[in-house]
Enzyme design. Structure first.
Site, short mmCIF file in Angstrom:
data_model
loop_
_atom_site.label_atom_id
_atom_site.label_comp_id
_atom_site.label_asym_id
_atom_site.label_seq_id
_atom_site.Cartn_x
_atom_site.Cartn_y
_atom_site.Cartn_z
N ASP A 64 38.28 7.19 -75.94
CA ASP A 64 38.22 8.21 -74.89
C ASP A 64 36.97 8.13 -74.03
O ASP A 64 36.90 8.77 -72.99
CB ASP A 64 38.37 9.61 -75.48
CG ASP A 64 37.33 9.93 -76.54
OD1 ASP A 64 36.44 9.09 -76.81
OD2 ASP A 64 37.39 11.03 -77.11
N ASP A 439 28.45 14.82 -82.56
CA ASP A 439 29.58 14.92 -83.50
C ASP A 439 29.25 14.48 -84.92
O ASP A 439 29.74 15.06 -85.87
CB ASP A 439 30.81 14.14 -83.03
CG ASP A 439 31.35 14.64 -81.71
OD1 ASP A 439 31.15 15.82 -81.39
OD2 ASP A 439 31.96 13.86 -80.98
#
Length: 743
Positions: A64, A439
């Site tokens: 992504d 993350d």
């Protein structure tokens, strides 16, 4: 949760740096560097995985925000295909389509979001080189709905023809191998148009699917709200009809596969995901009989909140199908396999083992879970026992997919580094590198060629925003960060006594009236450590310091609220900061207890351009390891240096506009540290180095190593001249070493 995205990750740092630089036609001097990744192994969300039907062992992965990869089966690793890309938006891959006959041909739809440019890329050498067609429709490779697809498809009966299902502008067609595109006006849905709200998007046409055994038959799904969601053409896309039936209209088709029996298996969700999905279904459509069948593995009271997205069918037996759940947090995502076309199902999560020895950080809780956000799932068309699926943190593969009994899954990520790096430091002792990730929290990298054993813990902060180490006691480190929740549950601060291997939480006293808005509760408070490791300074609303590892805290006088503090790397009593209200440099000479103004002679009158306005931004004021009182300051693209504790400054750069910079060990015989910069020189954006105090700069990357120019931070190694570390936004940590003399 790993895989969720943070606000700044789609923002290119190299903007507005080109204007006003003279001699744009003069070549930029270069020095060759050797570049490679610091090994983590996967680490981010890869929404799609596609096996080539033309050659055994050939597969592609799209990510992504980190570009695409090709599987090199002989070398047993993945090859990044876009390291030469200079347009950041093209690192978000919306869809990928290998030619069904010619293994050398592959196509890609690239575009990070509707706010950036989009293109269709085509290659005749498996992605080594690409030709691009900039298209008038925008994409969303890093937006909601990025797990849908595949939207781009090659007609197996007429291989120069491709169809692309766009998010906002209906169906598009090319009849010259993706060189030119025209909108298919006959398609029933024209698209909802580009969104107007900043973070809004559309699912649009979620997949385009040709039936390879029935020439001219093609299916298209729509994930936009409405009464019609599934369409079929029998003449290669010239005419279309709505296919009635299937689930209720609020269920959106997200992915589909067609078996060699012509039956289409479709997964459904109640939103485009990957977040926010609460319901799902799996249906099969038989075009010959024009019938539908609900084959959802769990229905009624047995259904678990979440949806279904990944879907696959065996090339050797169309009765073997598999589907993956998505956004099912309790008890976690799973894969269901059926050997009889969905009549009965076998759940794989509870019948599987995971071997993560190659990427041990995945053992977050002592045992790697099956995964989350399983948007992509594929069965090898040449080997029905080989299957793979994606998660928000890795890609798993097995060779046991067609066998009874427990399946062994292992990360299938060698060569894939798909992470966003927020910060990093190379300390004067201990491990050569300690990082802060989005993350994943970050790592201590004792061996740059091996995946770290674990992420930073105690506390576990999904994002690490700042890191600092003690210049003369580098085993002492501090960090700050945040979670994906608005308020950090426990504390956003930590310290380490062993160079980042283990951490202990730091808690500061609450400031009256702030509550959950306090910087230390939101992760906005940065932390700094003195050169000897004895003092910690926290940049809260009321700046605080501790000299006993957080047992007692003292308010700091003379230090403005919420400004970055830099510690001298040699003298423990010295700290530095900028008082923006008074436009002056301030310094502490008493170990952080108080700050006072220093000369600042030679600096611009207005220092506002040096203000840090976002918690992930690097500190523009840097102290040089091993040199007391040696400071560098970035203001509006220019570097200034001081060698007398901030009293006097000299502008050190010209002819280069710098976005971010770092210092490293100086060249042999040099009086200055090596300087490394992310910037722009004579219209060329990239990475640069100076070894003479900023007077001359050489480009150290080349056109084959640009990584979308999605570059967030740079730092030199204080122990090894020439070594430089680069924090990318999607391609992990890149590090480089000089190859030869300047040319």
């Amino acid at each position: 949760m790993v895989g969720k995205r943070i606000r700044s990750l789609t923002t290119l740092v190299l903007i507005n740096l080109v204007g006003g630089i003279a001699d744009a036609q003069q070549p930029v001097p270069t020095i060759p560097y050797h570049w490679q990744n610091v090994v983590v192994g996967g680490g981010g969300f890869a929404p799609g995985i596609v096996f080539s039907p033309a050659e055994r062992g050939l597969a592609y992965v799209r990510t992504d925000m980190g570009g695409a990869y090709r599987r090199d089966d002989r070398a047993a690793h993945w090859v990044p295909l876009q390291d030469d890309e200079s347009v950041g938006s093209y690192m978000g891959i919306e869809s990928i389509a290998p030619d069904p006959v010619d293994a050398d041909v592959v196509y890609m739809a690239a575009g990070m979001s509707w706010r950036g440019p989009a293109a269709i890329l085509r290659s005749t050498d498996r992605g080594v080189h690409w030709r691009k067609t900039v298209v008038p429709f925008v994409m969303g490779g890093n937006e909601a709905g990025r797990g849908l697809g595949e939207r781009l498809a090659v007609d197996p009966g007429a291989r120069t023809t491709l169809l692309f299902g766009s998010r906002h502008d209906g169906l598009w067609r090319s009849d010259d191998s993706a060189a030119h595109w025209q909108k298919v006006k006959a398609f029933p849905l024209p698209g909802l148009g580009v969104p107007t709200a900043p973070r809004a998007t559309h699912g649009g046409l979620s997949f385009v699917l040709f039936d390879p055994l029935h020439r001219g038959r093609v299916f298209v799904g729509s994930a936009d709200p409405g009464a019609r969601h599934f369409f079929m053409s029998g003449d290669g896309g010239t005419t279309w009809r709505t296919v009635a039936g299937g689930p209720q209209a609020d269920m959106l088709p997200v992915k589909a596969v067609v078996g060699n029996d012509g039956i289409v298996t479709i997964t459904y969700c109640d939103s485009i995901g990957p977040n926010g999905i609460t319901r799902g279904a799996v249906w099969r459509f038989d075009p010959g009989a024009a019938t539908w069948r609900d084959v959802t593995p769990q229905r009624g009271a047995a259904a678990v909140p979440g949806g279904y997205m990944g879907v696959a069918v065996s090339a050797s037996d169309p009765q073997v199908i598999a589907v993956a759940t998505v956004n099912r947090y309790k008890p976690g995502d799973t894969i269901w396999r059926s050997a009889n076309g969905g009549q009965t199902w076998r759940e794989l999560a509870r019948d599987s083992v995971r071997d993560v020895s190659a990427t041990p950080f995945l053992d977050f809780d002592g045992k790697a879970n099956f995964g989350h956000w399983i948007a992509g799932l594929a069965i090898d068309p040449f080997d029905s026992g080989h299957a793979a699926y994606v998660t928000g943190a890795t890609i798993y593969a097995t060779d046991d997919f067609d066998r009874p009994g427990p399946m062994r899954w292992a990360p299938w990520t060698k060569g894939i580094e798909q992470t966003a790096i927020i910060t990093l430091v190379s300390p004067t002792g201990g491990a050569p590198l300690v990082s802060g990730f989005g993350d994943l929290g970050g790592f201590r990298h004792a061996d740059l060629g091996r995946s770290p054993a674990h992420v930073h813990r105690l506390p576990m902060l999904t994002n690490t925003n700042t890191l600092d180490y003690a210049g003369t006691a580098p085993q002492v480190m501090v960090r700050s960060g945040n979670t994906h929740q608005p308020v950090v549950p426990d504390t956003s601060l930590a310290w380490s006594a062993d160079g980042g291997e283990h951490w202990l939480p730091l808690r500061v006293p609450a400031h009256p009236g702030e509550g959950d808005a306090a910087p230390e509760r939101t992760g906005d408070a940065a932390i700094t450590v003195s050169a000897d490791g004895a003092t910690f300074v926290v940049e809260t609303t009321r700046p605080l310091m501790t000299r006993d590892r957080g047992r007692h805290w003292t308010a700091i006088s003379g230090l403005p609220s919420r400004v970055r503090v830099t510690a001298d790397k040699v003298e423990a009593r010295r700290f530095y900061a900028i008082d923006f209200a008074a436009n002056r440099i301030i310094r502490s000479d008493d170990g952080g207890a108080s700050f006072h103004a220093v000369g600042g002679m030679g600096l611009p009158r207005d220092l506002a351009a040096a203000r840090v306005t976002w918690r992930e931004a690097p500190d523009p004021l840097v102290a040089v390891p091993g040199a007391a009182g040696a400071l560098w300051l970035l203001i509006g693209g220019d570097l200034y240096r001081s060698t007398d504790f901030g009293e006097r400054w000299m502008r050190a750069t010209g002819g280069i506009a710098i976005a971010h910079y770092g210092v490293g060990k100086g060249a042999p015989g040099s009086l200055w540290p090596a300087l490394y910069a992310i910037g722009d020189m004579r219209g060329t954006a990239g990475l640069f180095r100076s070894i003479d105090g900023g007077a001359q700069w050489l480009r150290i990357n080349d056109d084959a190593h640009q990584w979308g120019l999605r570059l967030r931070m740079i730092a030199g190694d204080p122990r090894r001249f020439g070594r430089v570390y680069v924090a990318t936004d999607g391609r992990g940590i890149i590090y480089g070493d000089p190859m030869e003399k300047t040319k």
